[in-house]
Scaffold this motif. Structure first.
Motif, PDB file in Angstrom:
ATOM      1  N   ASP A 300      16.279  12.237  30.608  1.00 37.44           N
ATOM      2  CA  ASP A 300      16.392  10.893  29.841  1.00 37.44           C
ATOM      3  C   ASP A 300      15.255   9.982  29.562  1.00 37.44           C
ATOM      4  O   ASP A 300      15.517   9.305  28.625  1.00 37.44           O
ATOM      5  CB  ASP A 300      17.621  10.338  30.266  1.00 37.44           C
ATOM      6  N   ARG A 301      14.208  10.470  30.401  1.00 39.52           N
ATOM      7  CA  ARG A 301      13.015   9.808  30.089  1.00 39.52           C
ATOM      8  C   ARG A 301      12.157  10.227  29.015  1.00 39.52           C
ATOM      9  O   ARG A 301      12.156  11.474  28.662  1.00 39.52           O
ATOM     10  CB  ARG A 301      12.393   9.780  31.307  1.00 39.52           C
ATOM     11  N   LEU A 302      11.798   9.316  28.004  1.00 37.06           N
ATOM     12  CA  LEU A 302      10.884   9.875  26.824  1.00 37.06           C
ATOM     13  C   LEU A 302       9.654  10.543  27.368  1.00 37.06           C
ATOM     14  O   LEU A 302       8.733  10.009  28.316  1.00 37.06           O
ATOM     15  CB  LEU A 302      10.558   8.697  26.087  1.00 37.06           C
ATOM     16  N   GLY A 303       9.209  11.489  26.853  1.00 36.98           N
ATOM     17  CA  GLY A 303       7.871  12.313  27.273  1.00 36.98           C
ATOM     18  C   GLY A 303       7.910  12.461  28.737  1.00 36.98           C
ATOM     19  O   GLY A 303       6.842  12.508  29.362  1.00 36.98           O
ATOM     20  N   ALA A 304       9.026  12.912  29.252  1.00 39.03           N
ATOM     21  CA  ALA A 304       9.384  12.935  30.720  1.00 39.03           C
ATOM     22  C   ALA A 304       8.065  13.935  31.329  1.00 39.03           C
ATOM     23  O   ALA A 304       7.874  13.720  32.491  1.00 39.03           O
ATOM     24  CB  ALA A 304      10.714  13.231  30.992  1.00 39.03           C
ATOM     25  N   PHE A 305       7.976  15.072  30.486  1.00 34.64           N
ATOM     26  CA  PHE A 305       6.998  16.037  31.477  1.00 34.64           C
ATOM     27  C   PHE A 305       5.694  16.224  30.854  1.00 34.64           C
ATOM     28  O   PHE A 305       4.910  17.067  31.155  1.00 34.64           O
ATOM     29  CB  PHE A 305       7.658  17.506  31.200  1.00 34.64           C
ATOM     30  N   VAL A 306       5.173  15.114  30.161  1.00 36.67           N
ATOM     31  CA  VAL A 306       4.021  15.187  29.537  1.00 36.67           C
ATOM     32  C   VAL A 306       2.597  15.240  30.620  1.00 36.67           C
ATOM     33  O   VAL A 306       1.969  16.014  30.458  1.00 36.67           O
ATOM     34  CB  VAL A 306       3.570  13.785  28.521  1.00 36.67           C
ATOM     35  N   ASP A 307       3.040  14.481  31.481  1.00 36.91           N
ATOM     36  CA  ASP A 307       2.134  14.495  32.640  1.00 36.91           C
ATOM     37  C   ASP A 307       2.014  15.781  33.486  1.00 36.91           C
ATOM     38  O   ASP A 307       1.008  16.271  33.911  1.00 36.91           O
ATOM     39  CB  ASP A 307       2.107  13.226  33.689  1.00 36.91           C
ATOM     40  N   LEU A 308       3.116  16.331  33.569  1.00 39.63           N
ATOM     41  CA  LEU A 308       3.069  17.897  34.018  1.00 39.63           C
ATOM     42  C   LEU A 308       2.515  18.785  33.499  1.00 39.63           C
ATOM     43  O   LEU A 308       1.612  19.665  33.778  1.00 39.63           O
ATOM     44  CB  LEU A 308       4.765  18.261  34.361  1.00 39.63           C
ATOM     45  N   ALA A 309       2.622  18.631  32.022  1.00 37.74           N
ATOM     46  CA  ALA A 309       1.722  19.639  31.286  1.00 37.74           C
ATOM     47  C   ALA A 309       0.163  19.291  31.308  1.00 37.74           C
ATOM     48  O   ALA A 309      -0.445  20.102  31.362  1.00 37.74           O
ATOM     49  CB  ALA A 309       2.212  19.439  29.724  1.00 37.74           C
ATOM     50  N   GLY A 310       0.128  17.766  31.398  1.00 34.74           N
ATOM     51  CA  GLY A 310      -1.509  17.615  31.598  1.00 34.74           C
ATOM     52  C   GLY A 310      -1.830  18.220  32.867  1.00 34.74           C
ATOM     53  O   GLY A 310      -3.153  18.661  32.820  1.00 34.74           O
ATOM     54  N   ALA A 311      -1.233  18.295  33.921  1.00 33.96           N
ATOM     55  CA  ALA A 311      -1.864  18.809  35.057  1.00 33.96           C
ATOM     56  C   ALA A 311      -1.973  20.175  35.059  1.00 33.96           C
ATOM     57  O   ALA A 311      -3.001  20.795  35.400  1.00 33.96           O
ATOM     58  CB  ALA A 311      -0.717  18.643  36.334  1.00 33.96           C
ATOM     59  N   VAL A 312      -0.972  20.907  34.366  1.00 32.96           N
ATOM     60  CA  VAL A 312      -1.438  22.531  34.047  1.00 32.96           C
ATOM     61  C   VAL A 312      -2.551  22.608  33.300  1.00 32.96           C
ATOM     62  O   VAL A 312      -3.357  23.404  33.310  1.00 32.96           O
ATOM     63  CB  VAL A 312      -0.155  23.128  33.440  1.00 32.96           C
ATOM     64  N   LYS A 313      -2.563  21.990  32.262  1.00 30.29           N
ATOM     65  CA  LYS A 313      -3.780  21.909  31.101  1.00 30.29           C
ATOM     66  C   LYS A 313      -5.143  21.669  31.733  1.00 30.29           C
ATOM     67  O   LYS A 313      -5.959  22.603  31.383  1.00 30.29           O
ATOM     68  CB  LYS A 313      -3.525  21.018  29.949  1.00 30.29           C
ATOM     69  N   GLU A 314      -5.024  20.903  32.754  1.00 29.12           N
ATOM     70  CA  GLU A 314      -6.614  20.962  33.417  1.00 29.12           C
ATOM     71  C   GLU A 314      -6.943  22.174  34.040  1.00 29.12           C
ATOM     72  O   GLU A 314      -8.153  22.231  34.224  1.00 29.12           O
ATOM     73  CB  GLU A 314      -6.366  19.651  34.489  1.00 29.12           C
ATOM     74  N   ALA A 315      -5.950  22.870  34.400  1.00 26.94           N
ATOM     75  CA  ALA A 315      -6.172  24.181  35.256  1.00 26.94           C
ATOM     76  C   ALA A 315      -6.456  25.293  34.614  1.00 26.94           C
ATOM     77  O   ALA A 315      -6.829  26.485  35.272  1.00 26.94           O
ATOM     78  CB  ALA A 315      -5.249  24.062  36.388  1.00 26.94           C
ATOM     79  N   VAL A 316      -6.033  25.377  33.207  1.00 24.12           N
ATOM     80  CA  VAL A 316      -6.027  26.629  32.596  1.00 24.12           C
ATOM     81  C   VAL A 316      -6.717  26.327  31.235  1.00 24.12           C
ATOM     82  O   VAL A 316      -7.049  25.313  30.798  1.00 24.12           O
ATOM     83  CB  VAL A 316      -4.581  27.061  32.082  1.00 24.12           C
ATOM     84  N   PRO A 319      -3.328  27.672  25.795  1.00 23.63           N
ATOM     85  CA  PRO A 319      -2.758  26.457  25.151  1.00 23.63           C
ATOM     86  C   PRO A 319      -1.698  26.104  26.195  1.00 23.63           C
ATOM     87  O   PRO A 319      -0.971  26.955  26.720  1.00 23.63           O
ATOM     88  CB  PRO A 319      -2.144  26.739  24.011  1.00 23.63           C
ATOM     89  N   VAL A 320      -1.316  24.904  26.450  1.00 25.90           N
ATOM     90  CA  VAL A 320      -0.235  24.111  27.079  1.00 25.90           C
ATOM     91  C   VAL A 320       0.773  23.524  26.147  1.00 25.90           C
ATOM     92  O   VAL A 320       0.485  22.757  25.324  1.00 25.90           O
ATOM     93  CB  VAL A 320      -0.634  23.433  28.100  1.00 25.90           C
ATOM     94  N   VAL A 321       2.223  23.883  26.247  1.00 32.90           N
ATOM     95  CA  VAL A 321       2.922  23.249  25.409  1.00 32.90           C
ATOM     96  C   VAL A 321       3.668  22.181  26.382  1.00 32.90           C
ATOM     97  O   VAL A 321       4.129  22.397  27.544  1.00 32.90           O
ATOM     98  CB  VAL A 321       4.162  24.277  25.172  1.00 32.90           C
ATOM     99  N   THR A 322       4.025  20.938  25.656  1.00 34.98           N
ATOM    100  CA  THR A 322       5.035  19.964  26.430  1.00 34.98           C
ATOM    101  C   THR A 322       6.156  19.919  25.743  1.00 34.98           C
ATOM    102  O   THR A 322       6.350  20.204  24.590  1.00 34.98           O
ATOM    103  CB  THR A 322       4.423  18.739  26.852  1.00 34.98           C
ATOM    104  N   VAL A 323       7.160  19.347  26.506  1.00 36.89           N
ATOM    105  CA  VAL A 323       8.673  19.244  26.122  1.00 36.89           C
ATOM    106  C   VAL A 323       9.195  18.084  26.828  1.00 36.89           C
ATOM    107  O   VAL A 323       8.868  17.668  27.934  1.00 36.89           O
ATOM    108  CB  VAL A 323       9.300  20.697  26.439  1.00 36.89           C
ATOM    109  N   GLY A 324      10.429  17.698  26.417  1.00 34.75           N
ATOM    110  CA  GLY A 324      11.108  16.500  27.041  1.00 34.75           C
ATOM    111  C   GLY A 324      11.119  15.229  26.445  1.00 34.75           C
ATOM    112  O   GLY A 324      10.341  14.446  26.719  1.00 34.75           O
ATOM    113  N   ARG A 325      12.114  15.137  25.532  1.00 33.42           N
ATOM    114  CA  ARG A 325      12.126  13.654  24.739  1.00 33.42           C
ATOM    115  C   ARG A 325      10.928  13.364  24.217  1.00 33.42           C
ATOM    116  O   ARG A 325      10.534  12.307  24.565  1.00 33.42           O
ATOM    117  CB  ARG A 325      12.992  12.604  25.602  1.00 33.42           C
ATOM    118  N   VAL A 326      10.067  14.246  23.484  1.00 36.00           N
ATOM    119  CA  VAL A 326       8.619  13.928  23.016  1.00 36.00           C
ATOM    120  C   VAL A 326       9.014  13.559  21.661  1.00 36.00           C
ATOM    121  O   VAL A 326       9.428  14.267  20.521  1.00 36.00           O
ATOM    122  CB  VAL A 326       7.748  15.305  23.076  1.00 36.00           C
ATOM    123  N   LEU A 327       8.935  12.188  21.430  1.00 37.60           N
ATOM    124  CA  LEU A 327       8.814  11.598  20.138  1.00 37.60           C
ATOM    125  C   LEU A 327       7.593  11.909  19.336  1.00 37.60           C
ATOM    126  O   LEU A 327       6.749  12.380  19.863  1.00 37.60           O
ATOM    127  CB  LEU A 327       9.183  10.137  20.115  1.00 37.60           C
TER     128      LEU A 327
END
Ligand SMILES: Cc1cc2nc3c(=O)[nH]c(=O)nc-3n(C[C@H](O)[C@H](O)[C@H](O)COP(=O)(O)O)c2cc1C
Ligand code: SF4
Length: 717
Positions: A300-316, A319-327
């Motif tokens: 229910d939180r906007l952009g809820a997983f953006v930082d999780l994607a960011g953590a993955v992106k730093e390590a690979v 490309p990394v996809v983010t999701v979760g109420r992304v306006l």
């Protein structure tokens, strides 16, 4: 205040996933529509996805498709990938999506411990390890017997049994993934997504809490990721660069001990990359759906997983996809900040298939907003087709053109009430060539929608959208204007649409007319200083102050913030009625330091809320400190308390006795007794040829009812 449009360029620029070139960075997230029959993709399913392709979406990901269909499936309505006879349906989908200008990615899944069809068919569920213990299912106390029955029916009322997959099983299932990917290639699609999240088979291996194996598939993270890596490598080897291979993984699992941590997810993503993945799609998952569903997969939180994607992106490197109420603006910012390369949108693309086209046209304000109401996903709990509260064309794409088709004659239409149903009727009727005037006796647009946004801020963008659209279309809106017979006679419309909302009654019990007893209407007056405040006492002076302030700003978010400092409400509040409004108000007031007692005369709280949201709302109310009494009926209100009869129930919910109790109350809010009423329909029926009733005035069904009835009436005007 000058309005700075967010820079959406990062979102609209082309991008590449493995061999696939995408027009833009917006991907439609996997969402099952339950429209397939016995695993075969049907025409309606194709239309659903094609309309999102035509809307400009860079790539479409299908909902879960089952690699071992019917084995390992959660529904007979999900597409199968286990036989060549599924290829024509897939091909029709791929062709349609391509003709619509997009790319198609097919999500490949083995549902593991949630494969309900295995249970129906008396097959054991395939798991890494047999689950220990059960979920906390206390949230089901707020489900109706009908809902429980529908959920139970999906597994034929059967209890699951489990089978720990052997090495032979692993080889067989890996083979199923490979054959499935080959069929996807043959159908002409562009990509596959291997599902390694949300508790399904591969994610069950990955997560320590679900995998207690001691073989080479258990123990260390590398071992737990082995099954997924073998699938990725085998699929990649089979399809080479004919298909892009995405892998969906939770950047974190929420709620219970032993869930996947972000650290582990990052390491897993690196292993997936090494195994041949072309991209990582980072989701999130609440391990107990009855408790954490609104943490993930549908946050229910906007952009809820953006930082999780960011953590993955730093390590690979991939490309990394983010999701979760992304306006759109959140997605563009995430890409610009290097936290993601692509943005997957789920519900927002259910709410508006044309999102990307509207962004490209430089009109982001025209995107119909998803209001995070969870109405769509509720249907998945019992295998039905998702419906969308704000987009009645979901699952019924033919409804959308009707709202644009020019009417045979242009009528003069008066809409009474500028709430969601009234504004939606005005919007559609104007699009169809009618001349529309909206009148509302209050000083603001939105009716109940405005007030609901105080406690549910996600509703406000819908009001903003209706405001923008009706303004763009030039609808004549007259606020602070009552629909008197004289006005109707003067406007002489061909049709009147009554959209005046529900009526709220005072409790018909002793003390119900005391000045500290409020109905929804007097509460509104208190919050805004507008409307009937007659008979109110000392706090009206405070209310006046609040009213003036809110009159200046007029946004619910501002009022909600102000009420953290000034709130014309005493310390002890009793809310009578724990349906949608009562439950949310109780939480709102408790969060603002009030001692709140909620009296509800039935078992289930928050019934008009869709399931996962209802469970979360009840939990939040409890966590905020609301004292909840179910099966409780107010019998008398005094100046300082509410007396009530509470049922004493037995183990199976049967009423054994009632006991009289009392709760302190310096203020009482009556949130029950909401009913439809359209007295004006009769009054104007004799004056105008056509009278229609929409929204809560006809039947109290909240935003979904408002928008859906508006479509029906306005498309036929
Ligand atoms: C109706 C519905 C069905 C879904 N089905 C799937 C699915 O089949 N596979 C999957 O991985 N996620 C599924 N999801 C989760 C979405 O892919 C997405 O991750 C989630 O909705 C969060 O994104 P959003 O906030 O943009 O909706 C579903 C979501 C919805 C609303
Ligand atoms: S039903 Fe509600 S949550 Fe689902 S897409 Fe529509 S507005 Fe969003």
């Amino acid at each position: 205040m000058p309005h700075h449009a967010p820079d959406l360029t990062p979102l609209l620029s082309p991008g590449r996933i493995g061999p696939v070139q995408l027009d833009n960075r917006v991907v439609m997230s996997a969402m099952d529509m339950n429209l397939s029959i016995d695993g075969v993709i049907e025409e309606e399913d194709v239309e659903h996805f094609v309309s999102r392709a035509r809307g400009g979406t860079g790539m479409i990901i299908t909902g879960c498709c089952s690699v071992g269909y019917p084995a390992g499936s959660t529904s007979t309505k999900e597409p199968g990938l286990s036989s060549d006879h599924f290829i024509p349906g897939l091909k029709a989908l791929a062709d349609g999506v391509h003709a619509g200008g997009s790319k198609l990615c097919v999500q490949m899944v083995h549902h593991g411990k949630v494969a309900r069809i295995d249970t129906v068919s008396d097959r054991p569920l395939q798991v890494a390890s047999v689950p220990e213990g059960a979920y906390d299912m206390s949230a089901l106390a707020d489900n109706t017997p009908t809902e429980l029955g529908k959920m139970g029916a999906v597994t034929g009322g059967k209890k699951p049994t489990y089978h720990e997959v052997t090495h032979d099983d692993i080889a067989e299932i890996t083979g199923q993934y490979v054959s499935a990917a080959r069929r996807v290639r043959e159908a002409g699609a562009d990509a596959v997504e291997i599902h390694c999240a949300h508790g399904y088979l591969l994610s069950g291996f990955l997560t320590r809490a679900d995998n207690r194996r001691t073989d080479r598939y258990g123990g260390s993270l590398e071992n737990r990721a082995r099954f997924a890596c073998e699938v990725i490598a085998a699929v990649k080897e089979a399809v080479g660069d004919d298909l892009a291979v995405l892998v969906r993984v939770s950047g974190r699992e929420f709620g219970e001990e032993g869930g996947l941590s972000t650290n582990e997810a990052v390491q897993a993503a690196q292993l997936f990359q090494a195994a041949g993945a072309d991209a990582i799609d980072v989701t999130g998952w609440g391990r107990n759906p009855f408790r954490n569903f609104t943490d993930g997969p549908l946050p229910d939180r906007l952009g809820a997983f953006v930082d999780l994607a960011g953590a993955v992106k730093e390590a690979v490197r991939i490309p990394v996809v983010t999701v979760g109420r992304v306006l759109p603006e959140i997605g563009a910012a995430a890409i610009a900040a290097g936290k993601a390369d692509f943005v997957a949108m789920g519900r927002q693309l259910l709410a508006d298939p044309d999102l990307v086209n509207k962004l490209r046209a430089g009109t982001p304000e025209r995107v119909r907003p998803c209001i995070n109401c969870y109405v769509c996903v509720q249907e998945n709990f019992w295998d039905d087709v998702p419906v969308c509260a704000v987009n009645p064309a979901l699952g019924n794409e033919g409804a959308a053109p009707l709202t644009l088709a020019k009417a045979p004659v242009s009528k003069k239409v008066v809409v009474v009430g500028a709430g969601p149903s009234g504004l939606e009727v005005a919007r559609i009727a104007t699009q169809r060539g009618h001349r529309v005037t909206v009148v509302d006796k209050t000083d603001r647009l939105g009716g109940t929608l405005w007030f609901s946004a105080l406690t549910t801020p996600a509703n406000y963008p819908l009001l903003e959208w209706l405001r923008t659209e009706t303004a763009r279309l030039g609808v004549d809106i007259r606020l602070s204007t009552e629909a008197t017979p004289a006005l109707i006679a003067e406007l002489a419309p061909d049709a009147v649409v009554i959209a005046t909302g529900a009526v709220r009654e005072r409790p018909a019990i002793p003390g119900g007319d005391l000045p500290h007893v409020h109905t929804g209407d007097t509460m509104r007056a208190l919050m805004t200083g507008v409307g009937d405040t007659s008979g109110q006492a000392w706090y009206l002076r405070l209310a006046g102050r609040l009213g003036k302030l809110t009159g200046l700003t007029k946004t619910p978010a501002r009022v909600a913030a102000l009420t953290r400092r000034i709130l014309p409400v005493g310390k002890d509040v009793v809310v009578i009625g724990g349906s949608l409004v009562g439950l949310e108000l109780a939480e709102f007031l408790a969060e603002r330091g009030r001692n709140v007692t909620l009296l509800h005369d039935e078992q289930q709280l928050g019934l008009p809320m869709a399931l996962p949201r209802r469970w979360t709302a009840v939990r939040h109310a409890k966590e905020a400190g609301v004292t909840i009494h179910r099966h409780a009926r107010a019998v008398r209100i005094t100046e300082h308390a509410v007396e009530f009869d509470e049922a004493v129930t037995g183990k199976r919910g049967e009423v054994l006795d009632t006991k009289r109790s009392s709760a302190p109350a310096s203020m009482v809010i009556m949130a029950a007794g909401v009913s439809p009423a359209a007295p004006l329909a009769q009054r104007f029926g004799e004056m105008v040829p056509e009278v229609h009733v929409v929204g809560d005035a006809g039947s109290v069904d909240y935003i979904q009812g408002a928008i859906h009835t508006a479509w029906k009436v306005a498309s036929a005007l």
